[in-house]
Design a protein around this motif. Structure first.
Motif, mmCIF file in Angstrom:
data_model
loop_
_atom_site.group_PDB
_atom_site.id
_atom_site.type_symbol
_atom_site.label_atom_id
_atom_site.label_comp_id
_atom_site.label_asym_id
_atom_site.label_seq_id
_atom_site.Cartn_x
_atom_site.Cartn_y
_atom_site.Cartn_z
ATOM 1 N N ASP A 55 2.624 -6.241 7.885
ATOM 2 C CA ASP A 55 3.872 -5.643 8.357
ATOM 3 C C ASP A 55 3.721 -4.148 8.141
ATOM 4 N N ASN A 56 3.380 -3.440 9.202
ATOM 5 C CA ASN A 56 3.114 -2.007 9.057
ATOM 6 C C ASN A 56 4.367 -1.216 8.676
ATOM 7 N N ALA A 57 5.530 -1.745 9.013
ATOM 8 C CA ALA A 57 6.776 -1.063 8.644
ATOM 9 C C ALA A 57 7.027 -1.136 7.142
ATOM 10 N N LYS A 58 6.455 -2.165 6.507
ATOM 11 C CA LYS A 58 6.637 -2.340 5.060
ATOM 12 C C LYS A 58 5.379 -1.992 4.274
ATOM 13 N N ASN A 59 4.349 -1.488 4.977
ATOM 14 C CA ASN A 59 3.078 -1.150 4.311
ATOM 15 C C ASN A 59 2.544 -2.327 3.501
ATOM 16 N N ALA A 83 0.826 -1.199 0.000
ATOM 17 C CA ALA A 83 0.000 0.000 0.000
ATOM 18 C C ALA A 83 0.867 1.257 0.000
ATOM 19 N N SER A 84 0.358 2.295 -0.615
ATOM 20 C CA SER A 84 1.041 3.584 -0.593
ATOM 21 C C SER A 84 0.000 4.690 -0.565
ATOM 22 N N GLY A 85 0.386 5.845 -0.060
ATOM 23 C CA GLY A 85 -0.490 7.006 -0.145
ATOM 24 C C GLY A 85 -1.176 7.405 1.128
ATOM 25 N N SER A 86 -1.006 6.637 2.211
ATOM 26 C CA SER A 86 -1.646 7.022 3.461
ATOM 27 C C SER A 86 -0.928 6.355 4.626
ATOM 28 N N ILE A 87 -1.423 6.560 5.828
ATOM 29 C CA ILE A 87 -0.807 5.944 6.997
ATOM 30 C C ILE A 87 -1.329 4.514 7.119
ATOM 31 N N PHE A 88 -0.510 3.541 6.740
ATOM 32 C CA PHE A 88 -0.943 2.161 6.585
ATOM 33 C C PHE A 88 -1.522 1.584 7.869
ATOM 34 N N SER A 89 -0.886 1.856 8.988
ATOM 35 C CA SER A 89 -1.311 1.237 10.247
ATOM 36 C C SER A 89 -2.654 1.774 10.753
ATOM 37 N N ALA A 90 -3.162 2.812 10.129
ATOM 38 C CA ALA A 90 -4.389 3.452 10.601
ATOM 39 C C ALA A 90 -5.661 2.757 10.124
ATOM 40 N N TYR A 91 -5.546 1.827 9.188
ATOM 41 C CA TYR A 91 -6.765 1.249 8.646
ATOM 42 C C TYR A 91 -6.683 -0.263 8.519
ATOM 43 N N ALA A 92 -7.862 -0.872 8.572
ATOM 44 C CA ALA A 92 -7.959 -2.313 8.379
ATOM 45 C C ALA A 92 -7.776 -2.649 6.905
ATOM 46 N N MET A 93 -7.371 -3.888 6.671
ATOM 47 C CA MET A 93 -7.155 -4.382 5.318
ATOM 48 C C MET A 93 -7.913 -5.687 5.142
ATOM 49 N N GLY A 94 -8.229 -6.001 3.896
ATOM 50 C CA GLY A 94 -8.912 -7.249 3.628
ATOM 51 C C GLY A 94 -8.466 -7.876 2.325
ATOM 52 N N TRP A 95 -8.572 -9.188 2.284
ATOM 53 C CA TRP A 95 -8.386 -9.934 1.038
ATOM 54 C C TRP A 95 -9.751 -10.464 0.617
ATOM 55 N N TYR A 96 -10.123 -10.183 -0.610
ATOM 56 C CA TYR A 96 -11.356 -10.671 -1.211
ATOM 57 C C TYR A 96 -10.994 -11.599 -2.371
#
Length: 114
Positions: free
Chosen positions: A72-76, A24-37
């Motif tokens: 891995d929030n350090a690697k987005n 991911a790029s463009g925002s603060i990665f650790s601030a939001y949930a992620m999903g796989w569809y």
């Protein structure tokens, strides 16, 4: 706006494993949930696994015990480790960020076949 790029799909035999990655790029990665569809031909898109910003996972019943989502929030980056793959896991797998507006990757194809 978050941009997402998936990788790691491919062709695998039943019982095999694959690991998908989504950067991911463009925002603060650790601030939001992620999903796989995933979306198979002729079927609705379904949520396979999700993970909160703090790392709490949840899974669809169909993949519990076989798939593991991590980040891995350090690697987005968010990962989907898939094991004991079945033909019915064949689909395009998409990564999504639970942002406003929602962000989606372009998808990566996973095919499970002999």
């Amino acid at each position: 706006q978050v941009q997402l790029v998936e990788s790691g799909g491919g062709l695998v035999q039943p019982g095999g494993s694959l690991r998908l990655s989504c950067v991911a790029s463009g925002s603060i990665f650790s601030a939001y949930a992620m999903g796989w569809y995933r979306q198979a031909p002729g079927k609705q898109r379904e949520l396979v696994a999700g993970i909160t910003g703090g790392g709490t996972p949840n899974y669809a019943d169909s993949v519990k015990g076989r798939f593991t989502i991590s980040r891995d929030n350090a690697k987005n980056t968010v990962y989907l480790q898939m094991s004991s793959l079945k033909p019915e896991d064949t689909a395009v797998y998409l990564c999504s960020a639970f942002t406003v507006p929602r962000a989606w990757g372009q998808g990566t194809q996973v095919a499970v076949s002999t």
